[in-house]
Enzyme design. Structure first.
Site, PDB file in Angstrom:
ATOM      1  N   ASP A  52       0.216 -39.374 -17.764  1.00 33.59           N
ATOM      2  CA  ASP A  52      -0.632 -40.447 -17.217  1.00 33.59           C
ATOM      3  C   ASP A  52       0.005 -41.830 -17.371  1.00 33.59           C
ATOM      4  O   ASP A  52      -0.005 -42.633 -16.434  1.00 33.59           O
ATOM      5  CB  ASP A  52      -2.012 -40.428 -17.893  1.00 33.59           C
ATOM      6  CG  ASP A  52      -2.654 -39.057 -17.823  1.00 33.59           C
ATOM      7  OD1 ASP A  52      -2.400 -38.332 -16.844  1.00 33.59           O
ATOM      8  OD2 ASP A  52      -3.396 -38.694 -18.754  1.00 33.59           O
ATOM      9  N   GLU A 165     -10.213 -36.910 -17.306  1.00 37.99           N
ATOM     10  CA  GLU A 165     -10.553 -37.444 -18.642  1.00 37.99           C
ATOM     11  C   GLU A 165     -11.929 -38.097 -18.627  1.00 37.99           C
ATOM     12  O   GLU A 165     -12.691 -37.975 -19.582  1.00 37.99           O
ATOM     13  CB  GLU A 165      -9.502 -38.468 -19.090  1.00 37.99           C
ATOM     14  CG  GLU A 165      -8.224 -37.834 -19.630  1.00 37.99           C
ATOM     15  CD  GLU A 165      -7.232 -38.852 -20.199  1.00 37.99           C
ATOM     16  OE1 GLU A 165      -6.182 -38.417 -20.662  1.00 37.99           O
ATOM     17  OE2 GLU A 165      -7.509 -40.069 -20.170  1.00 37.99           O
TER      18      GLU A 165
HETATM   19  N1  LIG Z   1      -6.045 -37.021 -24.498  1.00 39.54           N
HETATM   20  C1  LIG Z   1      -6.864 -38.059 -24.562  1.00 39.54           C
HETATM   21  O1  LIG Z   1      -7.064 -38.709 -23.600  1.00 39.54           O
HETATM   22  C2  LIG Z   1      -7.541 -38.423 -25.827  1.00 39.54           C
HETATM   23  C3  LIG Z   1      -7.230 -39.616 -26.486  1.00 39.54           C
HETATM   24  C4  LIG Z   1      -7.950 -39.931 -27.634  1.00 39.54           C
HETATM   25  C5  LIG Z   1      -8.906 -39.076 -28.079  1.00 39.54           C
HETATM   26  N2  LIG Z   1      -9.112 -37.921 -27.402  1.00 39.54           N
HETATM   27  C6  LIG Z   1     -10.120 -37.032 -27.762  1.00 39.54           C
HETATM   28  O2  LIG Z   1     -11.324 -37.714 -27.472  1.00 39.54           O
HETATM   29  C7  LIG Z   1     -12.221 -37.409 -28.447  1.00 39.54           C
HETATM   30  C8  LIG Z   1     -12.576 -38.631 -29.241  1.00 39.54           C
HETATM   31  O3  LIG Z   1     -13.425 -38.233 -30.257  1.00 39.54           O
HETATM   32  P1  LIG Z   1     -14.925 -38.617 -30.298  1.00 39.54           P
HETATM   33  O4  LIG Z   1     -15.498 -38.560 -28.925  1.00 39.54           O
HETATM   34  O5  LIG Z   1     -15.543 -37.809 -31.350  1.00 39.54           O
HETATM   35  O6  LIG Z   1     -14.817 -40.102 -30.839  1.00 39.54           O
HETATM   36  P2  LIG Z   1     -15.133 -41.520 -30.206  1.00 39.54           P
HETATM   37  O7  LIG Z   1     -14.876 -42.494 -31.270  1.00 39.54           O
HETATM   38  O8  LIG Z   1     -14.455 -41.687 -28.914  1.00 39.54           O
HETATM   39  O9  LIG Z   1     -16.698 -41.452 -29.927  1.00 39.54           O
HETATM   40  C9  LIG Z   1     -17.571 -41.229 -30.997  1.00 39.54           C
HETATM   41  C10 LIG Z   1     -18.344 -42.501 -31.323  1.00 39.54           C
HETATM   42  O10 LIG Z   1     -19.144 -42.817 -30.206  1.00 39.54           O
HETATM   43  C11 LIG Z   1     -20.407 -43.293 -30.657  1.00 39.54           C
HETATM   44  N3  LIG Z   1     -21.418 -42.358 -30.120  1.00 39.54           N
HETATM   45  C12 LIG Z   1     -21.470 -41.009 -30.297  1.00 39.54           C
HETATM   46  N4  LIG Z   1     -22.537 -40.502 -29.624  1.00 39.54           N
HETATM   47  C13 LIG Z   1     -23.142 -41.535 -29.033  1.00 39.54           C
HETATM   48  C14 LIG Z   1     -24.285 -41.638 -28.196  1.00 39.54           C
HETATM   49  N5  LIG Z   1     -25.010 -40.570 -27.831  1.00 39.54           N
HETATM   50  N6  LIG Z   1     -24.638 -42.865 -27.738  1.00 39.54           N
HETATM   51  C15 LIG Z   1     -23.914 -43.958 -28.069  1.00 39.54           C
HETATM   52  N7  LIG Z   1     -22.798 -43.919 -28.852  1.00 39.54           N
HETATM   53  C16 LIG Z   1     -22.434 -42.721 -29.330  1.00 39.54           C
HETATM   54  C17 LIG Z   1     -20.372 -43.339 -32.163  1.00 39.54           C
HETATM   55  O11 LIG Z   1     -19.973 -44.633 -32.575  1.00 39.54           O
HETATM   56  C18 LIG Z   1     -19.290 -42.323 -32.489  1.00 39.54           C
HETATM   57  O12 LIG Z   1     -18.650 -42.595 -33.711  1.00 39.54           O
HETATM   58  C19 LIG Z   1     -11.566 -36.379 -29.322  1.00 39.54           C
HETATM   59  O13 LIG Z   1     -11.882 -35.126 -28.821  1.00 39.54           O
HETATM   60  C20 LIG Z   1     -10.109 -36.674 -29.173  1.00 39.54           C
HETATM   61  O14 LIG Z   1      -9.232 -35.622 -29.438  1.00 39.54           O
HETATM   62  C21 LIG Z   1      -8.475 -37.607 -26.294  1.00 39.54           C
HETATM   63  N1  LIG Z   2       2.335 -42.943 -28.928  1.00 46.61           N
HETATM   64  C1  LIG Z   2       1.884 -43.752 -27.957  1.00 46.61           C
HETATM   65  N2  LIG Z   2       2.617 -44.839 -27.609  1.00 46.61           N
HETATM   66  C2  LIG Z   2       2.182 -45.651 -26.625  1.00 46.61           C
HETATM   67  N3  LIG Z   2       1.028 -45.469 -25.968  1.00 46.61           N
HETATM   68  C3  LIG Z   2       0.296 -44.403 -26.289  1.00 46.61           C
HETATM   69  C4  LIG Z   2       0.687 -43.490 -27.286  1.00 46.61           C
HETATM   70  N4  LIG Z   2      -0.252 -42.517 -27.355  1.00 46.61           N
HETATM   71  C5  LIG Z   2      -1.174 -42.801 -26.437  1.00 46.61           C
HETATM   72  N5  LIG Z   2      -0.865 -43.935 -25.791  1.00 46.61           N
HETATM   73  C6  LIG Z   2      -1.624 -44.604 -24.735  1.00 46.61           C
HETATM   74  O1  LIG Z   2      -2.944 -44.049 -24.713  1.00 46.61           O
HETATM   75  C7  LIG Z   2      -3.183 -43.393 -23.479  1.00 46.61           C
HETATM   76  C8  LIG Z   2      -4.023 -42.164 -23.694  1.00 46.61           C
HETATM   77  O2  LIG Z   2      -3.222 -41.157 -24.223  1.00 46.61           O
HETATM   78  P1  LIG Z   2      -3.715 -39.667 -24.244  1.00 46.61           P
HETATM   79  O3  LIG Z   2      -2.502 -38.822 -24.398  1.00 46.61           O
HETATM   80  O4  LIG Z   2      -4.426 -39.435 -22.948  1.00 46.61           O
HETATM   81  O5  LIG Z   2      -4.600 -39.596 -25.407  1.00 46.61           O
HETATM   82  C9  LIG Z   2      -1.793 -43.129 -22.906  1.00 46.61           C
HETATM   83  O6  LIG Z   2      -1.841 -43.010 -21.503  1.00 46.61           O
HETATM   84  C10 LIG Z   2      -1.038 -44.349 -23.359  1.00 46.61           C
HETATM   85  O7  LIG Z   2      -1.297 -45.439 -22.522  1.00 46.61           O
HETATM   86  O1  LIG Z   3      -1.987 -40.396 -21.313  1.00 44.95           O
HETATM   87  P1  LIG Z   3      -0.624 -39.815 -21.479  1.00 44.95           P
HETATM   88  O2  LIG Z   3       0.405 -40.616 -20.786  1.00 44.95           O
HETATM   89  O3  LIG Z   3      -0.288 -39.583 -22.908  1.00 44.95           O
HETATM   90  O4  LIG Z   3      -0.639 -38.433 -20.739  1.00 44.95           O
HETATM   91  P2  LIG Z   3      -1.277 -37.049 -21.240  1.00 44.95           P
HETATM   92  O5  LIG Z   3      -2.769 -37.289 -21.265  1.00 44.95           O
HETATM   93  O6  LIG Z   3      -0.906 -36.049 -20.241  1.00 44.95           O
HETATM   94  O7  LIG Z   3      -0.792 -36.765 -22.602  1.00 44.95           O
END
Ligand SMILES: NC(=O)c1ccc[n+]([C@@H]2O[C@H](COP(=O)([O-])OP(=O)(O)OC[C@H]3O[C@@H](n4cnc5c(N)ncnc54)[C@H](O)[C@@H]3O)[C@@H](O)[C@H]2O)c1
Ligand SMILES: Nc1ncnc2c1ncn2[C@@H]1O[C@H](COP(=O)(O)O)[C@@H](O)[C@H]1O
Ligand SMILES: O=P(O)(O)OP(=O)(O)O
Ligand SMILES: [Mg+2]
Length: 274
Positions: A52, A165
């Site tokens: 992304d 997402e």
């Molecule tokens: N690949 C990605 O794009 C990426 C990046 C970061 C995190 N993640 C994932 O996203 C998730 C983030 O975790 P999360 O969602 O537990 O944490 P978060 O911090 O994003 O959200 C949880 C917080 O939201 C608030 N909240 C929860 N329920 C609520 C409600 N009903 N109304 C209002 N506020 C509320 C609370 O403050 C809580 O601590 C994880 O699964 C993590 O692995 C994915």
């Molecule tokens: N290690 C990283 N360095 C720079 N930017 C980062 C890093 N990890 C995540 N990011 C930024 O966050 C978004 C979301 O990442 P996910 O893999 O979808 O959680 C990514 O696109 C970067 O902009």
């Molecule tokens: O947001 P990125 O760039 O880390 O991509 P991915 O969600 O595929 O890890």
């Protein structure tokens, strides 16, 4: 089509099929028009080495190059940020992405110390911090660093949120979920891949397993493991296709339970949560 499926597709603005050239132009135009309208000059984005941010960064670089050419204003720039937590296992992927983007400038901020500082102070105050919680703190420290750069260079922070997402609320609230502009919004995961392929990116950039890589207990955990459903199923669902009942239920559970992430903070005027 399932009623909630139709509602989600409409809400997130997803098209069942896309023309990559049209969508690339649409995103670049958004970035350019926004900078021109606001008078801001810099696009800021963390580059992780994943699909992304590789795509969004390339679009950002195109946008500022076109603005420089069209306006003669050399102040327009794209700043790619490296935001490792100490050493990143796939650092070479991030560097390869930045090279391919031909980013104007790279700023590196190691988030480890700030993350450990917050965790230390929380624990000293008696608050337990799980590895999962710490992972979300990492995402929020990345947000803080990006806003630090945006403030220094008349910038806006790009977010990489896209339809797959957004549907799942699969981001850290006010972490990577916080941004000023989201040029990939409306695209599902495979449509993002289509754009990268069209742009001639090396296949390794978009064939890489998506990961947030936030948890130390589960390094490089694939998103699909955390989500409990594949991106293929989410993408099919977002394209209005039929998916298995189990996948549809999981997708709809993710969507419903993360509604708060797609809303502004709750006020006395809001009823959606009731
Ligand atoms: N690949 C990605 O794009 C990426 C990046 C970061 C995190 N993640 C994932 O996203 C998730 C983030 O975790 P999360 O969602 O537990 O944490 P978060 O911090 O994003 O959200 C949880 C917080 O939201 C608030 N909240 C929860 N329920 C609520 C409600 N009903 N109304 C209002 N506020 C509320 C609370 O403050 C809580 O601590 C994880 O699964 C993590 O692995 C994915
Ligand atoms: N290690 C990283 N360095 C720079 N930017 C980062 C890093 N990890 C995540 N990011 C930024 O966050 C978004 C979301 O990442 P996910 O893999 O979808 O959680 C990514 O696109 C970067 O902009
Ligand atoms: O947001 P990125 O760039 O880390 O991509 P991915 O969600 O595929 O890890
Ligand atoms: Mg990633």
């Amino acid at each position: 089509m399932r009623p909630l499926q139709a509602e989600i597709i409409e809400t997130l603005g997803v098209q069942p099929t896309i023309d990559p050239a049209t969508e690339i132009k649409r995103s670049i135009t958004l970035l350019k028009d926004y900078l021109k309208q606001t008078g801001l000059k810099t696009l800021v984005l963390g580059i992780s080495g994943g699909q992304d941010s590789t795509l969004a960064g390339k679009l950002a670089q195109f946008a500022v190059e076109q603005l420089r050419e069209e306006t003669g204003d050399g102040e327009y720039q794209f700043i790619a940020m490296r935001l490792p937590y100490n050493e990143q296992a796939d650092e070479s992927d991030a560097l390869a992405a930045i090279k391919w983007q031909e980013a104007d400038k790279t700023v590196t901020v190691n988030i480890e110390e700030s993350v450990l500082g917050v965790v230390h102070e929380l624990e000293a105050a008696g608050v337990p911090v799980t590895d999962f919680n710490k992972g979300n703190i990492k995402a929020r420290e990345r947000m803080i660093a990006q806003y630090g750069v945006a403030a220094a260079y008349k910038g806006v922070v790009i977010g990489t949120d896209h339809a797959a997402e957004a549907l799942a609320g699969f981001y850290t609230k006010f972490g990577d979920g916080a941004a000023d502009i989201t040029p990939l919004y409306r695209l599902n995961k495979r449509q993002g891949r289509q754009l990268l392929a069209y742009l001639g990116a090396p296949a390794t950039f978009y064939e890489k397993v998506p990961t947030a890589d936030l948890e130390e207990d589960r390094p490089g955990q694939p998103d699909e493991v955390a989500l409990g459903v594949t991106y293929d199923a989410i993408d099919d669902y977002l394209e209005g296709k039929e998916v298995s009942e189990a996948d549809a239920l999981q997708i709809e559970r993710l969507y419903t339970s993360t509604e708060h992430k797609r809303r502004q903070p709750v006020t006395v005027f809001d009823q959606w949560w009731r």
